[in-house]
Design a protein around this motif. Structure first.
Motif, PDB file in Angstrom:
ATOM      1  N   THR A  17       0.859  -1.183   0.000  1.00  0.00           N
ATOM      2  CA  THR A  17       0.000   0.000   0.000  1.00  0.00           C
ATOM      3  C   THR A  17       0.893   1.231   0.000  1.00  0.00           C
ATOM      4  N   ILE A  18       0.658   2.109  -0.954  1.00  0.00           N
ATOM      5  CA  ILE A  18       1.422   3.352  -1.040  1.00  0.00           C
ATOM      6  C   ILE A  18       0.553   4.469  -0.478  1.00  0.00           C
ATOM      7  N   PRO A  19       1.050   5.208   0.503  1.00  0.00           N
ATOM      8  CA  PRO A  19       0.233   6.269   1.113  1.00  0.00           C
ATOM      9  C   PRO A  19      -0.001   7.425   0.135  1.00  0.00           C
ATOM     10  N   ASP A  20      -1.134   8.072   0.283  1.00  0.00           N
ATOM     11  CA  ASP A  20      -1.484   9.241  -0.520  1.00  0.00           C
ATOM     12  C   ASP A  20      -0.908  10.475   0.158  1.00  0.00           C
ATOM     13  N   LYS A  21       0.180  11.005  -0.386  1.00  0.00           N
ATOM     14  CA  LYS A  21       0.831  12.186   0.194  1.00  0.00           C
ATOM     15  C   LYS A  21       0.241  13.488  -0.354  1.00  0.00           C
ATOM     16  N   CYS A  22      -0.701  13.389  -1.313  1.00  0.00           N
ATOM     17  CA  CYS A  22      -1.333  14.585  -1.868  1.00  0.00           C
ATOM     18  C   CYS A  22      -2.523  15.032  -1.045  1.00  0.00           C
ATOM     19  N   SER A  23      -3.027  14.165  -0.201  1.00  0.00           N
ATOM     20  CA  SER A  23      -4.281  14.477   0.485  1.00  0.00           C
ATOM     21  C   SER A  23      -4.085  15.535   1.565  1.00  0.00           C
ATOM     22  N   ARG A  24      -3.834  16.743   1.087  1.00  0.00           N
ATOM     23  CA  ARG A  24      -3.827  17.934   1.927  1.00  0.00           C
ATOM     24  C   ARG A  24      -5.129  18.661   1.622  1.00  0.00           C
ATOM     25  N   PRO A  25      -5.580  19.539   2.477  1.00  0.00           N
ATOM     26  CA  PRO A  25      -6.817  20.262   2.183  1.00  0.00           C
ATOM     27  C   PRO A  25      -6.751  20.950   0.821  1.00  0.00           C
ATOM     28  N   GLY A  26      -7.742  20.685  -0.019  1.00  0.00           N
ATOM     29  CA  GLY A  26      -7.822  21.307  -1.332  1.00  0.00           C
ATOM     30  C   GLY A  26      -7.054  20.600  -2.426  1.00  0.00           C
ATOM     31  N   ASN A  27      -6.435  19.467  -2.144  1.00  0.00           N
ATOM     32  CA  ASN A  27      -5.669  18.734  -3.152  1.00  0.00           C
ATOM     33  C   ASN A  27      -6.161  17.301  -3.261  1.00  0.00           C
ATOM     34  N   LYS A  28      -5.946  16.718  -4.427  1.00  0.00           N
ATOM     35  CA  LYS A  28      -6.195  15.297  -4.619  1.00  0.00           C
ATOM     36  C   LYS A  28      -5.097  14.742  -5.522  1.00  0.00           C
ATOM     37  N   ILE A  29      -4.860  13.446  -5.413  1.00  0.00           N
ATOM     38  CA  ILE A  29      -3.873  12.797  -6.263  1.00  0.00           C
ATOM     39  C   ILE A  29      -4.505  12.526  -7.629  1.00  0.00           C
ATOM     40  N   VAL A  30      -3.763  12.887  -8.687  1.00  0.00           N
ATOM     41  CA  VAL A  30      -4.265  12.673 -10.044  1.00  0.00           C
ATOM     42  C   VAL A  30      -3.318  11.815 -10.878  1.00  0.00           C
ATOM     43  N   GLY A  31      -2.115  11.552 -10.377  1.00  0.00           N
ATOM     44  CA  GLY A  31      -1.159  10.735 -11.110  1.00  0.00           C
ATOM     45  C   GLY A  31      -0.061  10.242 -10.205  1.00  0.00           C
ATOM     46  N   GLU A  32       0.627   9.205 -10.677  1.00  0.00           N
ATOM     47  CA  GLU A  32       1.683   8.606  -9.861  1.00  0.00           C
ATOM     48  C   GLU A  32       2.695   7.931 -10.776  1.00  0.00           C
ATOM     49  N   SER A  33       3.970   8.127 -10.458  1.00  0.00           N
ATOM     50  CA  SER A  33       5.064   7.430 -11.134  1.00  0.00           C
ATOM     51  C   SER A  33       5.827   6.647 -10.080  1.00  0.00           C
ATOM     52  N   ILE A  34       6.050   5.368 -10.362  1.00  0.00           N
ATOM     53  CA  ILE A  34       6.702   4.480  -9.406  1.00  0.00           C
ATOM     54  C   ILE A  34       7.874   3.810 -10.091  1.00  0.00           C
ATOM     55  N   SER A  35       9.009   3.768  -9.401  1.00  0.00           N
ATOM     56  CA  SER A  35      10.194   3.088  -9.906  1.00  0.00           C
ATOM     57  C   SER A  35      10.731   2.178  -8.813  1.00  0.00           C
ATOM     58  N   ILE A  36      11.054   0.947  -9.185  1.00  0.00           N
ATOM     59  CA  ILE A  36      11.579  -0.021  -8.227  1.00  0.00           C
ATOM     60  C   ILE A  36      12.736  -0.759  -8.884  1.00  0.00           C
ATOM     61  N   CYS A  37      13.860  -0.877  -8.163  1.00  0.00           N
ATOM     62  CA  CYS A  37      15.072  -1.493  -8.700  1.00  0.00           C
ATOM     63  C   CYS A  37      15.630  -2.522  -7.723  1.00  0.00           C
ATOM     64  N   ASN A  38      16.321  -3.506  -8.270  1.00  0.00           N
ATOM     65  CA  ASN A  38      17.076  -4.457  -7.465  1.00  0.00           C
ATOM     66  C   ASN A  38      18.417  -4.689  -8.163  1.00  0.00           C
ATOM     67  N   THR A  39      19.176  -3.612  -8.286  1.00  0.00           N
ATOM     68  CA  THR A  39      20.466  -3.639  -8.971  1.00  0.00           C
ATOM     69  C   THR A  39      21.517  -4.280  -8.082  1.00  0.00           C
ATOM     70  N   PRO A  40      22.330  -5.168  -8.520  1.00  0.00           N
ATOM     71  CA  PRO A  40      22.451  -5.826  -9.814  1.00  0.00           C
ATOM     72  C   PRO A  40      21.883  -7.252  -9.806  1.00  0.00           C
ATOM     73  N   ASN A  41      20.862  -7.511  -9.008  1.00  0.00           N
ATOM     74  CA  ASN A  41      20.417  -8.889  -8.803  1.00  0.00           C
ATOM     75  C   ASN A  41      19.290  -9.353  -9.715  1.00  0.00           C
ATOM     76  N   SER A  42      18.242  -8.563  -9.855  1.00  0.00           N
ATOM     77  CA  SER A  42      17.091  -8.985 -10.666  1.00  0.00           C
ATOM     78  C   SER A  42      16.243  -7.772 -10.987  1.00  0.00           C
ATOM     79  N   LYS A  43      15.245  -7.970 -11.826  1.00  0.00           N
ATOM     80  CA  LYS A  43      14.314  -6.908 -12.175  1.00  0.00           C
ATOM     81  C   LYS A  43      12.960  -7.232 -11.548  1.00  0.00           C
TER      82      LYS A  43
END
Length: 131
Positions: free
Chosen positions: A56-82
């Motif tokens: 579960t990724i927390p919603d850090k946009c939920s401040r008064p007057g804001n909402k989340i409209v998009g998200e970019s996520i990157s996850i790496c395990n260099t140099p072991n696997s993808k």
């Protein structure tokens, strides 16, 4: 400009573009919702450490007057696997992106899969005018 200088300049530009396009083969990315057209200062960058499975990724946009409209996520395990990442809740009738629940597949017998660093950028949009 001399022909040799022009050629070297063109070669340098080509090399810089090529380097920028090379992606880390041990990383997976996921982009949901809007990531353009938002105010340039209305996004939140943060990281979490997980061990795979459903997260579960927390919603850090939920401040008064804001909402989340998009998200970019990157996850790496260099140099072991993808590790692979996808939305945990997907149905053919579920058109709105779920910005919270994701599944990460990284086998526990591979080094590094027990402590994966997830980099997140959440794009926020103002829904009410500030007072």
């Amino acid at each position: 400009m001399l022909p040799l200088a022009r050629s070297l300049l063109a070669l340098a530009a080509l090399l810089s573009v090529t380097e920028a396009r090379l992606a880390n083969p041990f990383c997976s990315d996921l982009h949901l919702g809007k990531d353009d057209g938002y105010p340039k200062n209305n996004y939140v960058d943060f990281t979490i450490t997980v061990s795979g499975g459903t997260i579960t990724i927390p919603d850090k946009c939920s401040r008064p007057g804001n909402k989340i409209v998009g998200e970019s996520i990157s996850i790496c395990n260099t140099p072991n696997s993808k590790p692979e990442i996808w939305q945990a809740l997907q149905t053919e009738y579920h058109f709105k992106p779920n910005f919270a629940l994701f599944h990460i597949d990284c086998p526990s017998n591979i080094a590094g899969c027990d402590r994966l660093k997830v980099e997140i950028r959440q794009y926020c949009e103002m829904v009410t005018a500030p007072h």
